[in-house]
Design an enzyme around this catalytic site. Structure first.
Site, PDB file in Angstrom:
ATOM      1  CG  ASP A 139      -0.338  -0.009   2.517  1.00 30.72           C
ATOM      2  OD1 ASP A 139       0.894  -0.173   2.595  1.00 30.72           O
ATOM      3  OD2 ASP A 139      -1.071   0.147   3.522  1.00 30.72           O
ATOM      4  CB  SER A 140       4.572   1.733  -0.075  1.00 29.82           C
ATOM      5  OG  SER A 140       4.779   0.587  -0.876  1.00 29.82           O
ATOM      6  CG  ASP A 183       0.389  -4.108   2.025  1.00 32.43           C
ATOM      7  OD1 ASP A 183       0.535  -5.019   2.865  1.00 32.43           O
ATOM      8  OD2 ASP A 183       1.205  -3.174   1.883  1.00 32.43           O
ATOM      9  CE  LYS A 203       3.226  -5.952   3.765  1.00 34.63           C
ATOM     10  NZ  LYS A 203       2.759  -4.800   4.554  1.00 34.63           N
ATOM     11  CD  GLU A 218       0.540  -1.548   8.099  1.00 35.00           C
ATOM     12  OE1 GLU A 218       0.213  -0.768   9.025  1.00 35.00           O
ATOM     13  OE2 GLU A 218       1.028  -1.151   7.027  1.00 35.00           O
ATOM     14  CD  GLU A 254       7.915  -0.344   7.747  1.00 29.95           C
ATOM     15  OE1 GLU A 254       6.982  -1.042   7.308  1.00 29.95           O
ATOM     16  OE2 GLU A 254       8.129   0.826   7.352  1.00 29.95           O
TER      17      GLU A 254
END
Ligand code: KIV
Length: 278
Positions: free
Chosen positions: A49-50, A88, A118, A120, A186
């Site tokens: 999602d960056s 993501d 993925k 978080e 991270e």
């Protein structure tokens, strides 16, 4: 192997099997041409999602939508033939409940063809990870600095120093117990990353987490020098494509203004007489 032999894609079980072997190579990709470039070199290609910040100029990843992820996920799948693609889950698409997470994870997988997602979060997302994996959704977890929580974390800080270390270790163990097939660490201090890597059966993929992780990931535009808005300490530049592009675009602009482009070899004659067809 002939050029026509289909290459079997890498699966979550293959990634699990690489724990402790040669470090896993992972990069992001958001488009077909970049996916084609990174695929031959990578074990895992992440549609991160960056992309919200890197491609769309957003100030954080919080504004990324399911539709954006699906569009870029489809594009990346067209460029992948041998690595394992992972996509993501964007902010707001999974935190509410395991059912919401399953609805959106299955949509991402069905509409893009991606075999894994993925998300978080550590202990507080363990129930969701277990719910997804029990229903056929392979999950890569992401702990330490979780950029979707930038507003509650108070910035893009190192996570896991001092008192926080025990919590991050507990997060790692919780996502493993919930069934994640790997976990991104991270911006965690290297000693802690190393202890987590030793404690877990699943591979750890580090970004700013030291060399002891089972694999490394970077945002491809960062390591190519294409995204220059800011540069975290953990980004090593392996290229300066931004500067190369600036020089090329400058040369084009100068030639257009000077009337030097297009030259005869880039133009078409009115009447074709002899010679090769254009
Ligand atoms: O969004 C992303 O690109 C990521 C990686 C950098 C781990 O989450």
């Amino acid at each position: 192997m002939s050029a026509n032999t289909p290459v079997r894609p890498v699966l979550p079980a293959d990634i699990l099997g690489k724990k402790g072997a040669t470090p896993l190579v992972c990069l992001t990709a958001y488009t077909t041409p970049v996916a084609r470039l990174v695929d031959p070199h990578c074990d895992i290609v992440l549609v991160g999602d960056s992309l919200g910040m890197v491609l769309h100029g957003l100030p954080s990843t919080l504004g990324v939508t399911m539709e954006m992820m699906i569009l870029h996920g489809k594009a990346v799948m067209r460029g992948i033939s041998k690595s394992m693609p992972v996509i993501d889950m964007p902010f707001g698409s999974y935190e509410e409940s395991p059912a919401q997470a399953f609805r959106n994870a299955s949509r991402l997988m069905a509409e893009t063809g991606m075999p894994a997602v993925k998300l978080e979060g550590g202990q507080h997302m363990a129930e969701t990870i277990a719910f997804l994996t029990a229903r056929g959704v392979p999950v890569m977890a992401h702990i330490g600095l979780t950029p979707q929580s930038v507003n509650t974390l108070g910035g893009y800080k190192v996570v896991g120093r001092d008192d926080e270390a025990a919590r991050v270790m507990a997060d790692a163990k919780a996502v493993e117990a919930a069934g994640a097939f790997s976990v991104v660490l991270e911006k965690t201090p290297e000693g802690l990353s190393s202890r987590i890597t030793e404690a877990l059966r699943i591979p750890t993929i580090g970004i700013g987490a030291g060399v002891q992780c089972d694999g490394q990931i970077l945002v491809v535009d960062d390591m190519l020098g294409l995204f220059t808005d800011f540069r975290p300490k953990f980004v090593k530049r392996y290229g300066n494509l931004g500067e190369a592009a600036d020089a090329a675009i400058g040369a084009y602009a100068a030639e257009v203004r000077a009337g030097a482009f297009p030259a005869p070899e880039h133009s078409f004659a009115d009447v074709l007489t002899k010679g090769p067809k254009p």
